[in-house]
Design a protein around this motif. Structure first.
Motif, PDB file in Angstrom:
ATOM      1  N   ILE A 138       0.775  -1.161  -0.113  1.00  0.00           N
ATOM      2  CA  ILE A 138       0.107  -0.068  -0.045  1.00  0.00           C
ATOM      3  C   ILE A 138       0.923   1.269  -0.109  1.00  0.00           C
ATOM      4  N   PHE A 139       1.880   1.296   0.822  1.00  0.00           N
ATOM      5  CA  PHE A 139       2.739   2.471   0.826  1.00  0.00           C
ATOM      6  C   PHE A 139       4.046   2.635   0.152  1.00  0.00           C
ATOM      7  N   LEU A 140       4.289   1.368  -0.635  1.00  0.00           N
ATOM      8  CA  LEU A 140       5.578   1.577  -1.573  1.00  0.00           C
ATOM      9  C   LEU A 140       5.676   2.733  -2.433  1.00  0.00           C
ATOM     10  N   PRO A 141       4.333   2.873  -3.389  1.00  0.00           N
ATOM     11  CA  PRO A 141       4.522   4.030  -4.104  1.00  0.00           C
ATOM     12  C   PRO A 141       5.184   5.352  -3.356  1.00  0.00           C
ATOM     13  N   SER A 142       4.591   5.640  -2.510  1.00  0.00           N
ATOM     14  CA  SER A 142       4.847   6.910  -1.540  1.00  0.00           C
ATOM     15  C   SER A 142       6.272   6.801  -1.122  1.00  0.00           C
ATOM     16  N   LEU A 143       6.838   5.686  -0.619  1.00  0.00           N
ATOM     17  CA  LEU A 143       7.943   5.459  -0.082  1.00  0.00           C
ATOM     18  C   LEU A 143       9.020   5.525  -1.299  1.00  0.00           C
ATOM     19  N   GLU A 144       8.826   5.088  -2.360  1.00  0.00           N
ATOM     20  CA  GLU A 144       9.929   5.153  -3.470  1.00  0.00           C
ATOM     21  C   GLU A 144       9.873   6.510  -4.088  1.00  0.00           C
ATOM     22  N   GLY A 145       8.831   7.121  -3.970  1.00  0.00           N
ATOM     23  CA  GLY A 145       8.767   8.744  -4.364  1.00  0.00           C
ATOM     24  C   GLY A 145       9.652   9.645  -3.439  1.00  0.00           C
ATOM     25  N   ASN A 146       9.774   9.115  -2.191  1.00  0.00           N
ATOM     26  CA  ASN A 146      10.381   9.928  -1.016  1.00  0.00           C
ATOM     27  C   ASN A 146      11.900   9.490  -1.087  1.00  0.00           C
ATOM     28  N   MET A 147      12.304   8.529  -1.777  1.00  0.00           N
ATOM     29  CA  MET A 147      13.724   8.119  -1.664  1.00  0.00           C
ATOM     30  C   MET A 147      14.784   9.070  -2.496  1.00  0.00           C
ATOM     31  N   GLN A 148      15.776   9.403  -1.789  1.00  0.00           N
ATOM     32  CA  GLN A 148      16.813  10.116  -2.623  1.00  0.00           C
ATOM     33  C   GLN A 148      17.275   9.516  -3.880  1.00  0.00           C
ATOM     34  N   ARG A 149      17.739   8.177  -3.956  1.00  0.00           N
ATOM     35  CA  ARG A 149      18.056   7.686  -4.897  1.00  0.00           C
ATOM     36  C   ARG A 149      16.953   6.481  -5.438  1.00  0.00           C
ATOM     37  N   PRO A 150      15.738   6.539  -6.157  1.00  0.00           N
ATOM     38  CA  PRO A 150      14.682   5.683  -6.425  1.00  0.00           C
ATOM     39  C   PRO A 150      15.449   4.448  -7.007  1.00  0.00           C
ATOM     40  N   SER A 151      16.616   4.617  -7.952  1.00  0.00           N
ATOM     41  CA  SER A 151      17.353   3.542  -8.366  1.00  0.00           C
ATOM     42  C   SER A 151      17.698   2.274  -7.674  1.00  0.00           C
ATOM     43  N   GLU A 152      17.751   2.719  -6.070  1.00  0.00           N
ATOM     44  CA  GLU A 152      18.291   1.618  -5.291  1.00  0.00           C
ATOM     45  C   GLU A 152      16.927   0.906  -4.349  1.00  0.00           C
ATOM     46  N   PHE A 153      15.870   1.185  -4.990  1.00  0.00           N
ATOM     47  CA  PHE A 153      14.608   0.694  -4.557  1.00  0.00           C
ATOM     48  C   PHE A 153      14.579  -1.090  -4.550  1.00  0.00           C
ATOM     49  N   HIS A 154      15.024  -1.574  -5.825  1.00  0.00           N
ATOM     50  CA  HIS A 154      14.954  -3.028  -5.910  1.00  0.00           C
ATOM     51  C   HIS A 154      15.844  -3.650  -4.861  1.00  0.00           C
ATOM     52  N   CYS A 155      17.122  -2.910  -4.995  1.00  0.00           N
ATOM     53  CA  CYS A 155      18.170  -3.761  -3.782  1.00  0.00           C
ATOM     54  C   CYS A 155      17.584  -3.563  -2.468  1.00  0.00           C
ATOM     55  N   MET A 156      17.073  -2.581  -2.021  1.00  0.00           N
ATOM     56  CA  MET A 156      16.367  -2.247  -0.891  1.00  0.00           C
ATOM     57  C   MET A 156      15.300  -3.327  -0.390  1.00  0.00           C
ATOM     58  N   MET A 157      14.355  -3.472  -1.672  1.00  0.00           N
ATOM     59  CA  MET A 157      13.266  -4.392  -1.340  1.00  0.00           C
ATOM     60  C   MET A 157      14.021  -5.875  -1.167  1.00  0.00           C
ATOM     61  N   GLU A 158      14.978  -6.126  -1.823  1.00  0.00           N
ATOM     62  CA  GLU A 158      15.443  -7.691  -1.693  1.00  0.00           C
ATOM     63  C   GLU A 158      16.145  -7.783  -0.392  1.00  0.00           C
ATOM     64  N   TRP A 159      16.709  -6.919   0.194  1.00  0.00           N
ATOM     65  CA  TRP A 159      17.658  -7.010   1.574  1.00  0.00           C
ATOM     66  C   TRP A 159      16.538  -7.262   2.681  1.00  0.00           C
ATOM     67  N   THR A 160      15.520  -6.409   2.379  1.00  0.00           N
ATOM     68  CA  THR A 160      14.648  -6.298   3.708  1.00  0.00           C
ATOM     69  C   THR A 160      13.837  -7.500   3.449  1.00  0.00           C
ATOM     70  N   HIS A 161      13.318  -8.162   2.456  1.00  0.00           N
ATOM     71  CA  HIS A 161      12.553  -9.444   2.312  1.00  0.00           C
ATOM     72  C   HIS A 161      13.335 -10.371   2.829  1.00  0.00           C
ATOM     73  N   ILE A 162      14.667 -10.555   2.189  1.00  0.00           N
ATOM     74  CA  ILE A 162      15.573 -11.576   2.866  1.00  0.00           C
ATOM     75  C   ILE A 162      16.003 -11.777   4.255  1.00  0.00           C
ATOM     76  N   ALA A 163      15.897 -10.666   4.910  1.00  0.00           N
ATOM     77  CA  ALA A 163      15.985 -10.334   6.180  1.00  0.00           C
ATOM     78  C   ALA A 163      14.746 -10.991   7.022  1.00  0.00           C
ATOM     79  N   ALA A 164      13.557 -10.576   6.431  1.00  0.00           N
ATOM     80  CA  ALA A 164      12.405 -10.827   7.160  1.00  0.00           C
ATOM     81  C   ALA A 164      12.253 -12.356   6.765  1.00  0.00           C
ATOM     82  N   CYS A 165      12.403 -12.902   5.630  1.00  0.00           N
ATOM     83  CA  CYS A 165      12.250 -14.195   5.485  1.00  0.00           C
ATOM     84  C   CYS A 165      13.042 -15.066   6.619  1.00  0.00           C
ATOM     85  N   VAL A 166      14.221 -14.880   6.833  1.00  0.00           N
ATOM     86  CA  VAL A 166      15.185 -15.599   7.693  1.00  0.00           C
ATOM     87  C   VAL A 166      14.754 -15.395   9.251  1.00  0.00           C
TER      88      VAL A 166
END
Length: 522
Positions: free
Chosen positions: A318-346
């Motif tokens: 729900i809030f990912l579009p707003s979050l990505e729009g407020n990032m200094q470097r939106p190009s890093e969004f994919h990398c951020m999603m990967e490490w956060t979900h890997i950490a959550a999964c573990v």
């Protein structure tokens, strides 16, 4: 003349003092946001970026009051009206209009967040207190439940990425540019031109259901935990829920999230203490772990409910579009999603497995209820505090969506505006807020089943917002640029999400009906 000069000088000094004060407040608030104090609260699907947006609007509204006051003084001498250039947007909290200067917007001046801060937001959204229901999912799913924790992390990470991809379109030069800002904008674009607002209504309804159900779950878990913490007290679970709701009634008077954000650090600390205590106790009983109880077969009747529980614990789209729009470097969004979900999964997988190995078939809906009475009361009190402190955020977000959709949608609103000319909430508007709090209480009293409600919410709105809609929107808006494996993934996720949603919803309803009948006979 001397009196007039003194009056103008006094006004100038007062306005300057207000400006300095507001700038200092903005700097302090921004500093605390960077430290994570405002980014730690809603872990069940609400966007912290929206909290920052609302708080920024509040501060900016105060600053625009100062500018407007100066403009009116100068305009009064020149015979003008003193309005600022650009469009004026009404500020609901009564602090005055918010102005957009010509040639730009206030949105462009918002402080941006780093990828680490964005990751902190996502981590708190998918690592919340509802992970306490995951061991119960392992009880009915065994190793398949562990696999689903991993599978849900992979799918939610992928759908988060493709949802953000739907915000962009290629221009004439082949460069991608952001043309949409929210989940609702994406949904409306998919339904245009025949039904240009249908998609937004569907997303809003799903969002309201999820937010209200989250509020209900907070009340249910508060009553459940208090009842199990003090079993000797002559107070029923329903009575504890009533007492918890009485403490939540002030939420109806909230005008913005400024006060709510102060509790974010307390919520994070409470959740950290709870996890440490539960894991420490489980590790102390490692010699008694029942590995043989982790089965390969599933409970066909109850496992679909477990799917909803697992999916609900990952909802953040729900809030990912707003979050990505407020990032200094939106190009890093994919990398951020990967490490956060890997950490959550573990972390989720280890927590669920360790807790289930400790109590095996005796695992309860809320794992803290399995703790010995000596520490159960302490842990549960931390949990109740966290639930009560977390309740205002989804409640306020649900109120925002309802008010904007039904009362503040311009000429298309179904009902008159619930705010007066000065931005003050009307009496009947306050009554509607109180009614929403009471509704969450009634649902918690008549359906006091944490796992079933969580599974129902995950199957109904979680699967829709995280699986079905992102894959459908991606196929509709980006099909010209998709490779064959992306098309395959989108179709597969849509089908799997649909099956999980339907089966989980049916079995959750059946479980609720059965539990309701049992409660009546009991």
């Amino acid at each position: 003349m001397a009196h007039l000069i003194r009056h103008k000088i006094t006004n100038k000094l007062t306005n300057a003092a207000h400006t300095v004060s507001n700038k200092s407040q903005a700097k302090v608030s921004g500093m605390f946001a960077r430290m994570g104090f405002q980014a730690a609260t809603d872990e069940e699907g609400l966007g912290f970026a929206e909290c920052d947006d609302l708080d920024y609007d509040y501060r900016q509204g105060m600053q625009m009051d100062v500018l407007r006051g100066e403009e009116e003084e100068e305009g009064g001498e020149a015979g003008g009206e003193g309005d600022l250039d650009g469009d004026s947007h009404y500020q609901r909290d009564g602090k005055g209009p918010r102005a957009l200067k010509s040639g730009g917007s206030l949105e462009e001046d918002k402080p941006k967040i780093t990828s680490w801060e964005a990751g902190w937001n996502v981590t708190n959204a998918i690592q919340g207190m509802f992970v306490l229901g995951l061991p119960y999912a392992i009880l009915h799913g065994g190793y398949l439940g562990l696999f689903l924790i991993i599978f849900a992390a992979v799918v939610c990470c992928y759908t988060g990425k493709i949802l953000i991809a739907c915000l962009y379109e290629e221009n004439e030069d082949g460069v991608k540019e952001r043309v949409r800002d929210s989940y609702v904008d994406i949904a409306n674009a998919c339904c245009a031109p025949r039904f240009p607002r249908l998609g937004g209504h569907v997303v809003n309804v799903a969002q309201i259901i999820e937010l209200v159900m989250t509020c209900i779950l907070y009340v249910v878990v508060s009553g459940n935990l208090m009842y199990n913490s003090f079993p000797g007290f002559p107070v029923s679970q329903k009575a504890w829920s009533v007492l918890a709701t009485a403490a939540l009634l002030p939420c109806a008077f909230l005008k913005n999230l400024k006060a709510v954000s102060k509790f974010s650090l307390l919520c994070t600390l409470a959740h950290f203490v709870i996890n440490v205590l539960v894991i420490a106790y489980c590790l102390s009983r490692a010699r008694e772990w029942a590995w043989e109880k982790v089965k390969f077969y599933i409970d066909v009747k109850k496992f679909p409910i477990s799917i909803g529980i697992i999916v609900f614990s990952y909802t953040s789209q729900i809030f990912l579009p707003s979050l990505e729009g407020n990032m200094q470097r939106p190009s890093e969004f994919h990398c951020m999603m990967e490490w956060t979900h890997i950490a959550a999964c573990v972390l989720k997988g280890l927590f669920a497995l360790v807790a289930y190995l400790t109590w095996a078939d005796a695992t309860k809906e809320v794992i803290t209820d399995n703790l010995p009475s000596t520490i159960r009361a302490v842990v549960n009190l931390f949990l109740v505090a966290k639930a009560l402190l977390s309740y205002p955020l989804p409640f306020f977000a649900a109120v925002e969506v309802l008010e904007k959709s039904l009362f503040q949608d311009g000429g298309r609103a179904l009902f008159p505006d619930c705010y007066g000319p000065g931005g003050h909430l009307k009496t009947w508007g306050l009554g509607l807020r109180v009614a929403l709090v009471v509704f969450t209480l009634l649902m918690a009293v008549f359906v006091p089943h944490f796992a079933l409600l969580m599974g129902l919410t995950g199957s109904l709105t979680g699967a829709g917002l995280c699986f079905l809609l992102p894959s459908l929107f991606h196929l509709k808006l980006q099909w010209r640029n998709l490779l064959w494996h992306h098309v395959f993934f989108d179709i597969a996720i849509f089908v799997i999400g649909g099956v999980c949603a339907i089966s989980g919803f049916i079995h959750s309803i059946e479980g609720l009906i059965e539990a309701f009948r049992y409660d009546i006979h009991d």
